[in-house]
Design a protein around this motif. Structure first.
Motif, PDB file in Angstrom:
ATOM      1  N   SER A 294       0.868  -1.205   0.028  1.00 24.85           N
ATOM      2  CA  SER A 294      -0.110   0.004  -0.140  1.00 24.85           C
ATOM      3  C   SER A 294       0.955   1.256   0.096  1.00 24.85           C
ATOM      4  CB  SER A 294      -0.778  -0.149   1.232  1.00 24.85           C
ATOM      5  OG  SER A 294      -0.417  -0.240   2.433  1.00 24.85           O
ATOM      6  N   TYR A 295       0.331   2.321  -0.326  1.00 27.36           N
ATOM      7  CA  TYR A 295       0.805   3.600  -0.423  1.00 27.36           C
ATOM      8  C   TYR A 295      -0.043   4.855  -0.076  1.00 27.36           C
ATOM      9  CZ  TYR A 295       2.467   7.746  -2.770  1.00 27.36           C
ATOM     10  OH  TYR A 295       2.870   9.094  -3.110  1.00 27.36           O
ATOM     11  N   GLY A 296       0.309   5.850   0.527  1.00 26.40           N
ATOM     12  CA  GLY A 296      -0.190   6.944   0.857  1.00 26.40           C
ATOM     13  C   GLY A 296       0.554   8.215   1.268  1.00 26.40           C
ATOM     14  N   ALA A 297      -0.011   9.447   1.423  1.00 29.57           N
ATOM     15  CA  ALA A 297       0.565  10.708   1.771  1.00 29.57           C
ATOM     16  C   ALA A 297      -0.184  11.434   2.452  1.00 29.57           C
ATOM     17  CB  ALA A 297       1.111  11.134   0.768  1.00 29.57           C
ATOM     18  N   ARG A 298       0.222  12.259   3.563  1.00 30.17           N
ATOM     19  CA  ARG A 298      -0.546  13.073   4.222  1.00 30.17           C
ATOM     20  C   ARG A 298       0.284  14.192   4.819  1.00 30.17           C
ATOM     21  NH1 ARG A 298      -4.375  16.002   5.542  1.00 30.17           N
ATOM     22  NH2 ARG A 298      -6.218  15.414   6.827  1.00 30.17           N
ATOM     23  N   ALA A 299      -0.324  15.426   4.869  1.00 33.32           N
ATOM     24  CA  ALA A 299       0.500  16.498   5.770  1.00 33.32           C
ATOM     25  C   ALA A 299       0.431  16.324   6.884  1.00 33.32           C
ATOM     26  CB  ALA A 299      -0.143  17.819   5.201  1.00 33.32           C
ATOM     27  N   ILE A 300       1.394  16.997   7.585  1.00 28.43           N
ATOM     28  CA  ILE A 300       1.818  16.767   9.180  1.00 28.43           C
ATOM     29  C   ILE A 300       1.858  18.116   9.762  1.00 28.43           C
ATOM     30  CG2 ILE A 300       3.278  15.765  11.023  1.00 28.43           C
ATOM     31  CD1 ILE A 300       4.334  14.019   8.688  1.00 28.43           C
ATOM     32  N   SER A 451       2.290   3.933  -7.483  1.00 33.20           N
ATOM     33  CA  SER A 451       1.827   4.316  -6.192  1.00 33.20           C
ATOM     34  C   SER A 451       0.228   4.575  -6.002  1.00 33.20           C
ATOM     35  CB  SER A 451       2.774   5.163  -5.752  1.00 33.20           C
ATOM     36  OG  SER A 451       4.054   4.977  -6.093  1.00 33.20           O
ATOM     37  N   VAL A 452      -0.153   5.546  -6.602  1.00 34.20           N
ATOM     38  CA  VAL A 452      -1.605   6.052  -6.513  1.00 34.20           C
ATOM     39  C   VAL A 452      -2.614   4.840  -6.661  1.00 34.20           C
ATOM     40  CG1 VAL A 452      -3.490   7.555  -7.196  1.00 34.20           C
ATOM     41  CG2 VAL A 452      -0.950   8.316  -7.269  1.00 34.20           C
ATOM     42  N   PHE A 453      -2.122   3.959  -7.447  1.00 30.44           N
ATOM     43  CA  PHE A 453      -3.047   2.698  -7.788  1.00 30.44           C
ATOM     44  C   PHE A 453      -3.324   1.965  -6.466  1.00 30.44           C
ATOM     45  CE2 PHE A 453      -3.478  -1.751  -8.771  1.00 30.44           C
ATOM     46  CZ  PHE A 453      -4.778  -1.745  -9.565  1.00 30.44           C
ATOM     47  N   LEU A 454      -2.077   1.865  -5.802  1.00 23.08           N
ATOM     48  CA  LEU A 454      -2.129   1.090  -4.557  1.00 23.08           C
ATOM     49  C   LEU A 454      -2.815   1.742  -3.333  1.00 23.08           C
ATOM     50  CD1 LEU A 454       1.701  -0.331  -4.028  1.00 23.08           C
ATOM     51  CD2 LEU A 454      -0.292  -1.534  -4.933  1.00 23.08           C
ATOM     52  N   SER A 455      -3.099   2.985  -3.528  1.00 22.15           N
ATOM     53  CA  SER A 455      -4.022   3.690  -2.357  1.00 22.15           C
ATOM     54  C   SER A 455      -5.442   3.523  -2.624  1.00 22.15           C
ATOM     55  CB  SER A 455      -3.641   5.189  -2.440  1.00 22.15           C
ATOM     56  OG  SER A 455      -4.130   5.696  -3.649  1.00 22.15           O
ATOM     57  N   SER A 456      -5.919   2.757  -3.984  1.00 22.41           N
ATOM     58  CA  SER A 456      -7.173   2.580  -4.171  1.00 22.41           C
ATOM     59  C   SER A 456      -7.954   3.969  -4.234  1.00 22.41           C
ATOM     60  CB  SER A 456      -7.875   1.607  -3.126  1.00 22.41           C
ATOM     61  OG  SER A 456      -7.509   0.408  -3.271  1.00 22.41           O
ATOM     62  N   THR A 457      -7.398   5.050  -4.762  1.00 25.41           N
ATOM     63  CA  THR A 457      -8.043   6.392  -4.698  1.00 25.41           C
ATOM     64  C   THR A 457      -8.988   6.170  -5.961  1.00 25.41           C
ATOM     65  OG1 THR A 457      -6.254   7.491  -3.931  1.00 25.41           O
ATOM     66  CG2 THR A 457      -7.378   8.794  -5.271  1.00 25.41           C
ATOM     67  N   ASN A 458     -10.228   6.791  -5.729  1.00 29.08           N
ATOM     68  CA  ASN A 458     -11.143   6.857  -6.815  1.00 29.08           C
ATOM     69  C   ASN A 458     -12.189   8.225  -6.452  1.00 29.08           C
ATOM     70  OD1 ASN A 458     -12.770   5.816  -9.016  1.00 29.08           O
ATOM     71  ND2 ASN A 458     -14.353   5.769  -7.631  1.00 29.08           N
ATOM     72  N   HIS A 459     -12.282   9.133  -7.402  1.00 34.92           N
ATOM     73  CA  HIS A 459     -13.481  10.021  -7.351  1.00 34.92           C
ATOM     74  C   HIS A 459     -14.431   9.869  -8.420  1.00 34.92           C
ATOM     75  CE1 HIS A 459      -9.743  11.641  -5.126  1.00 34.92           C
ATOM     76  NE2 HIS A 459     -10.739  12.204  -4.454  1.00 34.92           N
ATOM     77  N   GLU A 460     -15.468  10.381  -8.378  1.00 38.72           N
ATOM     78  CA  GLU A 460     -16.380  10.263  -9.660  1.00 38.72           C
ATOM     79  C   GLU A 460     -15.896  11.561 -10.350  1.00 38.72           C
ATOM     80  OE1 GLU A 460     -18.904  10.003 -12.105  1.00 38.72           O
ATOM     81  OE2 GLU A 460     -19.430   8.670 -10.472  1.00 38.72           O
ATOM     82  N   GLU A 461     -15.588  11.088 -11.644  1.00 40.49           N
ATOM     83  CA  GLU A 461     -14.995  11.880 -12.569  1.00 40.49           C
ATOM     84  C   GLU A 461     -15.909  13.217 -12.988  1.00 40.49           C
ATOM     85  OE1 GLU A 461     -12.349  10.815 -15.616  1.00 40.49           O
ATOM     86  OE2 GLU A 461     -11.989   8.847 -14.738  1.00 40.49           O
ATOM     87  N   ASP A 462     -17.204  12.641 -13.114  1.00 42.26           N
ATOM     88  CA  ASP A 462     -18.176  13.939 -13.612  1.00 42.26           C
ATOM     89  C   ASP A 462     -18.791  14.456 -12.139  1.00 42.26           C
ATOM     90  OD1 ASP A 462     -19.961  15.408 -14.688  1.00 42.26           O
ATOM     91  OD2 ASP A 462     -21.518  13.743 -15.338  1.00 42.26           O
ATOM     92  N   GLY A 539     -17.065  10.108   0.139  1.00 38.92           N
ATOM     93  CA  GLY A 539     -16.654   8.824  -0.144  1.00 38.92           C
ATOM     94  C   GLY A 539     -15.439   8.717  -1.171  1.00 38.92           C
ATOM     95  N   GLY A 540     -15.351   9.923  -1.808  1.00 37.46           N
ATOM     96  CA  GLY A 540     -14.209   9.898  -2.800  1.00 37.46           C
ATOM     97  C   GLY A 540     -12.912  10.270  -2.166  1.00 37.46           C
ATOM     98  N   GLY A 541     -11.779   9.719  -2.682  1.00 39.41           N
ATOM     99  CA  GLY A 541     -10.523   9.432  -2.149  1.00 39.41           C
ATOM    100  C   GLY A 541      -9.817   8.189  -1.964  1.00 39.41           C
ATOM    101  N   PRO A 542      -8.837   8.331  -1.102  1.00 43.41           N
ATOM    102  CA  PRO A 542      -8.054   7.020  -1.021  1.00 43.41           C
ATOM    103  C   PRO A 542      -8.961   6.057  -0.290  1.00 43.41           C
ATOM    104  CG  PRO A 542      -7.261   8.608   0.303  1.00 43.41           C
ATOM    105  CD  PRO A 542      -8.184   9.227  -0.687  1.00 43.41           C
ATOM    106  N   ILE A 543      -8.641   4.676  -0.157  1.00 42.65           N
ATOM    107  CA  ILE A 543      -9.297   3.704   0.659  1.00 42.65           C
ATOM    108  C   ILE A 543      -7.998   2.942   1.207  1.00 42.65           C
ATOM    109  CG2 ILE A 543     -10.667   1.704   1.122  1.00 42.65           C
ATOM    110  CD1 ILE A 543     -12.248   2.617  -1.080  1.00 42.65           C
ATOM    111  N   TYR A 544      -7.337   3.703   2.344  1.00 39.86           N
ATOM    112  CA  TYR A 544      -5.913   2.901   2.673  1.00 39.86           C
ATOM    113  C   TYR A 544      -6.328   1.677   3.677  1.00 39.86           C
ATOM    114  CZ  TYR A 544      -4.006   7.544   1.867  1.00 39.86           C
ATOM    115  OH  TYR A 544      -3.393   8.491   1.251  1.00 39.86           O
ATOM    116  N   VAL A 545      -5.271   0.628   3.584  1.00 35.56           N
ATOM    117  CA  VAL A 545      -5.395  -0.659   4.065  1.00 35.56           C
ATOM    118  C   VAL A 545      -4.212  -0.736   4.975  1.00 35.56           C
ATOM    119  CG1 VAL A 545      -5.477  -2.915   3.955  1.00 35.56           C
ATOM    120  CG2 VAL A 545      -7.010  -1.788   2.254  1.00 35.56           C
ATOM    121  N   ASN A 546      -4.254  -0.859   6.374  1.00 33.10           N
ATOM    122  CA  ASN A 546      -3.255  -1.041   7.173  1.00 33.10           C
ATOM    123  C   ASN A 546      -2.171   0.165   7.251  1.00 33.10           C
ATOM    124  OD1 ASN A 546      -3.835  -3.605   8.259  1.00 33.10           O
ATOM    125  ND2 ASN A 546      -2.692  -4.492   6.682  1.00 33.10           N
ATOM    126  N   MET A 547      -2.740   1.391   6.997  1.00 32.40           N
ATOM    127  CA  MET A 547      -1.886   2.862   6.888  1.00 32.40           C
ATOM    128  C   MET A 547      -2.169   3.490   8.184  1.00 32.40           C
ATOM    129  SD  MET A 547      -0.277   2.639   4.195  1.00 32.40           S
ATOM    130  CE  MET A 547      -0.102   4.181   3.345  1.00 32.40           C
TER     131      MET A 547
END
Length: 547
Positions: A294-300, A451-462, A539-547
């Motif tokens: 898995s992959y992800g990022a976040r500001a701190i 990397s983004v693929f591993l984050s399971s990120t998804n947004h409704e494009e329209d 509901g849009g955005g990543p779906i992190y696993v074990n992060m």
């Protein structure tokens, strides 16, 4: 919908507040309604942290958590390593040199996202209503200017602003008190801080970006309970940041890299620095033969003690990283987030019980002023400014001396200032040297899109863009000639691009909003402060696993 308390954000702070409210209600046999809104598709989907957890927050909230088989906090720290990396080698600092507060023994390695899911189960069992997939998009006000609650965003709106099939209007949720627990750089919290001038007497907030992967490694290399921190290469001595490797659960390693967002070179790419870090001869062997999961990022938040704004305003409060309670040298904040959620809950419960509503919860601010959270931040308040002013080599050493002095009760008698925002720290591109990053090998280092693929990120494009520009002309007319448009490098998800014709003419700024992992770096670091991050459809955005 009417509630006694509405909470925005189902992270450690928001859920701790919800649980504490219901605990108090049960103890005093008082009816109290509590609602939690979460923009992620499920609780924990947007939670990303190291994380080595100081259990002080859990001990206060749920004292029997160690006996609970369902609790995901199981891996106790067994070994603590501190490394300084050079281009080709490393030096391990003796633990005896490290200030006592840096000791991680007694702490636990865990996925903070899994902790949030577990806390949500505890909250729901107490009667808290939790609504994942509903993003709070607007603050609602009473006629007297006090906060009335929040409204969720409409669902099913097209890019053209018109309703589509399946359109659902947003809901208004009114509370006697509203807690904002959105995490770092929350869009509503940012609005509230500005509207109520909550930061009038504090320093500018400072930030870092944390980029993280979880790997499954060769069992022969796994050292369960090992915590390893490093600083130095690949960053230069004027750029703050560092790394972590945490061995936990069954053959899992959380690896992360933090870059302080006050860096000055617009050519720097935090994502590529992280990928390069993993190729270091002291780091690479851990991952050889392993699999990236898995992959992800976040500001701190990194401003600490001097950057904490006023926490209360009529009708609501800021809790957790919406206000910024991370202890930077310890790289820990969840314990303080939980504590502030509980303090706010206790103040709100007392107010509701006494028949009050929509006034200012001064008892929460008072509780913070006398709390262990403020003491925790105060003793390390000069570490970040020292690092920023004197660089890694000297600044980290001075910070260590200051922490030792604080441990002995003789810390510096003054508080250093941060002075300017991270957005104001970039130098013009003409004064900086471009950085030539190696191409990813696909084994240890990777590109942004995979990397983004591993984050399971998804947004409704329209849907309307949630990455908005105050002035669409600025990226090409101002940011590109002045700073080589740094958004295409500081974003860890490939959201921003400058595209041209085949001959290099006609540059255009392209926003790939569907890639956004909700890290908020663009909202923080854009030198023109032209990017305004607002919530997308729930509901849009990543779906992190074990992060």
């Amino acid at each position: 919908m009417e509630y006694d308390v509405v909470i925005v954000g189902a992270g450690p702070a928001g859920l701790s507040a919800a649980i504490r409210l219901k605990q108090l209600a049960a103890e005093q046999d008082f009816e109290l309604s509590v609602c939690v809104l979460e923009k992620g598709a499920e609780v924990g989907a947007h939670i990303l942290s190291g994380a080595v957890i100081d259990p002080i927050g859990l001990d206060a909230l749920l004292p029997d958590w160690r006996e609970d088989e369902t609790c995901p906090v199981k891996t106790e720290v067994k070994a603590d390593h501190f490394m300084v990396l050079g281009p080709s080698g490393s030096i391990r600092l003796p633990n005896i040199m490290m200030p006592p507060l840096m000791n991680n023994h007694g702490n636990y390695i865990a996925s903070l996202g899994n902790v949030a899911k577990w806390l949500a189960e505890k909250a729901e069992a107490l009667g808290v209503e939790i609504y994942p997939g509903f993003a709070a998009a607007e603050v609602l006000y009473n006629d007297d200017g006090s906060v009335k609650g929040v409204a969720t965003g409409d669902m099913g709106i097209g890019k053209n602003g018109e309703p589509k099939d399946g359109y659902m209007p947003g809901m208004e949720l009114h509370g006697k008190y509203t807690f904002f627990a959105e995490g770092v750089r929350g869009s509503l919290s940012k609005h509230l801080i500005n509207n109520f001038k909550l930061d009038a007497d504090s320093e500018p907030q400072k930030f870092g970006i944390g980029i993280k992967e979880v790997w499954e490694i060769d069992p022969a290399k796994h050292k369960k309970g090992l915590v390893q921190h490093s600083f130095g290469w690949p960053l230069d001595m004027s750029t703050g940041g560092g790394s972590f490797l945490y061995h936990f659960d069954d053959n899992l390693v959380a690896v992360g890299f933090v870059v302080h967002l006050n860096y000055s070179n617009p050519y720097l790419s935090p994502f590529d620095e992280f990928q390069r870090f993993k190729t270091h001869p002291s780091i690479r062997p851990t991952f050889e033969g392993g699999k990236r999961l898995s992959y992800g990022a976040r500001a701190i938040t990194e401003g600490g003690y001097q950057s904490v704004p006023k926490l209360t305003f009529p009708g609501g409060v800021l809790v957790g990283c919406s206000a910024g309670f991370v202890n930077v040298p310890r790289i820990k904040g969840s314990h303080n987030a939980m504590a502030t959620g509980m303090m706010a809950a206790e103040a709100a419960f007392e107010a509701v019980r006494d028949g009050r509503a929509n006034d200012e919860l001064a008892a929460y601010q008072t509780a913070y002023e006398g709390s262990h959270v403020k003491k925790d931040l105060k003793r390390v308040r000069n570490v970040k400014p020292l690092w920023s002013r004197f660089g890694t080599l000297i600044g980290v050493g001075l910070g260590g001396i200051d922490m030792w002095m604080n441990n002995l009760g003789i810390g510096l008698p003054f508080t250093l200032k941060h002075k300017k925002t991270d957005a104001a720290s970039l130098k013009p591109a003409a004064k900086c040297k471009p950085i030539d990053y190696p191409k990813p090998d696909g084994v240890i280092s990777f590109d942004k899109l995979s990397s983004v693929f591993l984050s399971s990120t998804n947004h409704e494009e329209d849907q309307p863009a949630h990455l908005t520009l105050k002035d669409p002309s600025i990226p090409i007319e101002t940011n590109l000639p002045t700073w080589a448009e740094p958004a295409q490098r500081f974003c860890p998800a490939g959201v921003y691009e400058v595209v041209t014709n085949d001959d290099g003419t006609n540059p255009r700024f392209q926003i790939n909003a569907q890639n956004c992992v909700h890290c908020k770096t663009c909202d923080i670091k854009d030198p023109s402060q032209n990017i305004n991050w607002v919530v997308p459809e729930g509901g849009g955005g990543p779906i992190y696993v074990n992060m």
